[in-house]
Design a protein around this motif. Sequence first.
Motif, PDB file in Angstrom:
ATOM      1  N   SER A  10      41.567  17.910   1.668  1.00 11.17           N
ATOM      2  CA  SER A  10      42.125  18.555   2.915  1.00 11.17           C
ATOM      3  C   SER A  10      43.473  18.865   2.801  1.00 11.17           C
ATOM      4  O   SER A  10      44.332  17.744   2.641  1.00 11.17           O
ATOM      5  CB  SER A  10      41.606  18.054   4.112  1.00 11.17           C
ATOM      6  N   ARG A  12      45.031  19.874   5.775  1.00 13.04           N
ATOM      7  CA  ARG A  12      45.490  19.720   7.159  1.00 13.04           C
ATOM      8  C   ARG A  12      46.265  18.470   7.566  1.00 13.04           C
ATOM      9  O   ARG A  12      45.988  17.361   7.166  1.00 13.04           O
ATOM     10  CB  ARG A  12      44.172  19.525   8.075  1.00 13.04           C
ATOM     11  N   SER A  15      43.895  15.681   9.189  1.00 16.59           N
ATOM     12  CA  SER A  15      42.560  15.840   8.377  1.00 16.59           C
ATOM     13  C   SER A  15      42.178  14.330   8.467  1.00 16.59           C
ATOM     14  O   SER A  15      42.527  13.397   8.335  1.00 16.59           O
ATOM     15  CB  SER A  15      42.895  15.917   6.790  1.00 16.59           C
ATOM     16  N   TYR A  16      40.746  14.288   8.997  1.00 17.14           N
ATOM     17  CA  TYR A  16      39.991  13.151   8.906  1.00 17.14           C
ATOM     18  C   TYR A  16      39.721  12.587   7.798  1.00 17.14           C
ATOM     19  O   TYR A  16      39.558  11.440   7.576  1.00 17.14           O
ATOM     20  CB  TYR A  16      38.459  13.423   9.573  1.00 17.14           C
ATOM     21  N   ASN A  17      39.763  13.588   6.641  1.00 16.14           N
ATOM     22  CA  ASN A  17      39.346  13.049   5.433  1.00 16.14           C
ATOM     23  C   ASN A  17      40.742  12.033   4.591  1.00 16.14           C
ATOM     24  O   ASN A  17      40.513  11.089   4.141  1.00 16.14           O
ATOM     25  CB  ASN A  17      38.898  14.208   4.514  1.00 16.14           C
ATOM     26  N   PRO A  77      36.085  16.927   2.417  1.00 10.33           N
ATOM     27  CA  PRO A  77      35.430  17.777   3.397  1.00 10.33           C
ATOM     28  C   PRO A  77      34.225  18.349   2.900  1.00 10.33           C
ATOM     29  O   PRO A  77      34.122  18.672   1.690  1.00 10.33           O
ATOM     30  CB  PRO A  77      36.704  18.444   3.704  1.00 10.33           C
ATOM     31  N   GLU A  78      33.582  18.708   3.732  1.00  5.50           N
ATOM     32  CA  GLU A  78      32.184  19.743   3.261  1.00  5.50           C
ATOM     33  C   GLU A  78      32.372  21.261   4.047  1.00  5.50           C
ATOM     34  O   GLU A  78      32.763  21.433   5.148  1.00  5.50           O
ATOM     35  CB  GLU A  78      30.919  19.040   3.987  1.00  5.50           C
ATOM     36  N   TYR A  79      32.486  22.210   3.052  1.00  2.00           N
ATOM     37  CA  TYR A  79      32.632  23.400   3.613  1.00  2.00           C
ATOM     38  C   TYR A  79      31.572  24.113   3.060  1.00  2.00           C
ATOM     39  O   TYR A  79      31.119  24.343   2.115  1.00  2.00           O
ATOM     40  CB  TYR A  79      34.023  24.301   2.955  1.00  2.00           C
ATOM     41  N   ASN A  80      30.900  25.065   4.048  1.00  2.00           N
ATOM     42  CA  ASN A  80      29.438  25.695   3.886  1.00  2.00           C
ATOM     43  C   ASN A  80      28.578  24.970   2.951  1.00  2.00           C
ATOM     44  O   ASN A  80      28.453  25.465   1.872  1.00  2.00           O
ATOM     45  CB  ASN A  80      30.116  27.071   3.178  1.00  2.00           C
ATOM     46  N   HIS A  81      28.560  23.768   3.327  1.00  2.00           N
ATOM     47  CA  HIS A  81      27.378  23.016   2.701  1.00  2.00           C
ATOM     48  C   HIS A  81      27.911  22.825   1.209  1.00  2.00           C
ATOM     49  O   HIS A  81      26.879  22.386   0.272  1.00  2.00           O
ATOM     50  CB  HIS A  81      25.983  23.396   2.716  1.00  2.00           C
ATOM     51  N   SER A 116      33.319  14.237   8.431  1.00  2.00           N
ATOM     52  CA  SER A 116      33.119  15.692   9.002  1.00  2.00           C
ATOM     53  C   SER A 116      32.737  15.476  10.745  1.00  2.00           C
ATOM     54  O   SER A 116      32.195  14.548  11.052  1.00  2.00           O
ATOM     55  CB  SER A 116      31.839  16.432   8.359  1.00  2.00           C
ATOM     56  N   PRO A 117      33.010  16.390  11.485  1.00  2.93           N
ATOM     57  CA  PRO A 117      33.027  16.251  12.936  1.00  2.93           C
ATOM     58  C   PRO A 117      31.083  16.476  12.916  1.00  2.93           C
ATOM     59  O   PRO A 117      30.426  15.826  14.149  1.00  2.93           O
ATOM     60  CB  PRO A 117      33.350  17.395  13.596  1.00  2.93           C
ATOM     61  N   SER A 118      30.355  16.981  12.052  1.00  3.43           N
ATOM     62  CA  SER A 118      29.135  17.229  12.130  1.00  3.43           C
ATOM     63  C   SER A 118      28.344  16.063  12.228  1.00  3.43           C
ATOM     64  O   SER A 118      28.720  15.023  11.638  1.00  3.43           O
ATOM     65  CB  SER A 118      28.693  18.130  11.113  1.00  3.43           C
TER      66      SER A 118
HETATM   67  C1  FNR Z   1      33.777  23.618   7.680  1.00  7.24           C
HETATM   68  N1  FNR Z   1      33.072  22.486   8.292  1.00  7.24           N
HETATM   69  C2  FNR Z   1      31.736  22.056   7.933  1.00  7.24           C
HETATM   70  N2  FNR Z   1      31.313  20.863   8.307  1.00  7.24           N
HETATM   71  C3  FNR Z   1      30.274  20.172   7.732  1.00  7.24           C
HETATM   72  O1  FNR Z   1      29.781  19.273   8.006  1.00  7.24           O
HETATM   73  N3  FNR Z   1      29.194  21.120   7.145  1.00  7.24           N
HETATM   74  C4  FNR Z   1      29.939  22.443   6.569  1.00  7.24           C
HETATM   75  O2  FNR Z   1      29.075  22.920   5.872  1.00  7.24           O
HETATM   76  C5  FNR Z   1      31.098  22.734   7.082  1.00  7.24           C
HETATM   77  N4  FNR Z   1      31.358  24.033   6.703  1.00  7.24           N
HETATM   78  C6  FNR Z   1      32.928  24.658   7.118  1.00  7.24           C
HETATM   79  C7  FNR Z   1      33.434  25.657   6.460  1.00  7.24           C
HETATM   80  C8  FNR Z   1      34.622  26.069   6.681  1.00  7.24           C
HETATM   81  C9  FNR Z   1      35.083  27.071   6.009  1.00  7.24           C
HETATM   82  C10 FNR Z   1      35.422  25.080   7.519  1.00  7.24           C
HETATM   83  C11 FNR Z   1      36.771  25.316   7.573  1.00  7.24           C
HETATM   84  C12 FNR Z   1      35.031  24.159   8.191  1.00  7.24           C
HETATM   85  C13 FNR Z   1      33.840  21.567   9.372  1.00  7.24           C
HETATM   86  C14 FNR Z   1      34.685  20.535   8.654  1.00  7.24           C
HETATM   87  O3  FNR Z   1      33.999  19.413   8.266  1.00  7.24           O
HETATM   88  C15 FNR Z   1      35.884  20.302   9.436  1.00  7.24           C
HETATM   89  O4  FNR Z   1      36.496  21.273   9.320  1.00  7.24           O
HETATM   90  C16 FNR Z   1      36.740  18.914   8.885  1.00  7.24           C
HETATM   91  O5  FNR Z   1      37.440  18.656   9.863  1.00  7.24           O
HETATM   92  C17 FNR Z   1      37.347  19.235   7.639  1.00  7.24           C
HETATM   93  O6  FNR Z   1      37.719  18.211   6.918  1.00  7.24           O
HETATM   94  P1  FNR Z   1      39.387  17.634   7.406  1.00  7.24           P
HETATM   95  O7  FNR Z   1      40.411  18.816   7.310  1.00  7.24           O
HETATM   96  O8  FNR Z   1      39.334  17.184   8.927  1.00  7.24           O
HETATM   97  O9  FNR Z   1      39.600  16.353   6.477  1.00  7.24           O
END
Ligand code: FNR
Length: 183
Positions: A10, A12, A15-17, A77-81, A116-118
């Motif tokens: 990340s 950011r 960033s949590y990561n 991080p995870e973006y769009n799975h 991830s926040p999820s």
């Molecule tokens: C996300 N995020 C997210 N989280 C998750 O658990 N599964 C997912 O598929 C996604 N998809 C996703 C897509 C995009 C384009 C963004 C920007 C974000 C949320 C993501 O986990 C969250 O933004 C984290 O905080 C990213 O990590 P850092 O930056 O905190 O390290």
Amino acid sequence: MTRLLGISGSLRAGSYNTALLHAAAELLPTGVELEVATVHGIPLYDGDAEEKDGIPAAVEALKDKLAACDGLVLCTPEYNHSVPGVLKNAIDWMSRPGADKERVFGGRPVALLGASPSGFGTVLAQNAWLPVFRILGMRYWCGRELMVSGAHKVFDDQGKLQDETVRDLLRKHMAGFTDFVRG
Ligand code: FNR
């Protein structure tokens, strides 16, 4: 001394990561150090730019850090799975030129972390990295898994890891990976 390199996927500031890697660096067994690196400054991979200008300095620097370490902790991080583009892009650049891949990645131990926040805590992103490690010839440590879910509740505003359960799991993760690295 066992030297680990942590790369956060990340960019950011909050960033949590990246925060998770800094927390890991404080929870290491004796005789281990973890340098935290990011992928700042790495341009988008462009084959024409590679042909014209070679490997960018930021990529060479990260490649050399990886080649010199005993093991990589990739914090994704995870973006769009799946995997985040910036981190995949950095690894793709680092795999160039192909003739240098073995020096940088070949046989190198690698562990995954992710936050991830999820509620699922990067499980799909972590899974998506496995074929990448395979093609790069890395040795993936699968002794434990750590997916930090609800990351916004686990770190404070300064990025300090507050959750004792996650701290304990992270300590065990780093100890297990260290044993693997030391063989
Ligand atoms: C996300 N995020 C997210 N989280 C998750 O658990 N599964 C997912 O598929 C996604 N998809 C996703 C897509 C995009 C384009 C963004 C920007 C974000 C949320 C993501 O986990 C969250 O933004 C984290 O905080 C990213 O990590 P850092 O930056 O905190 O390290």
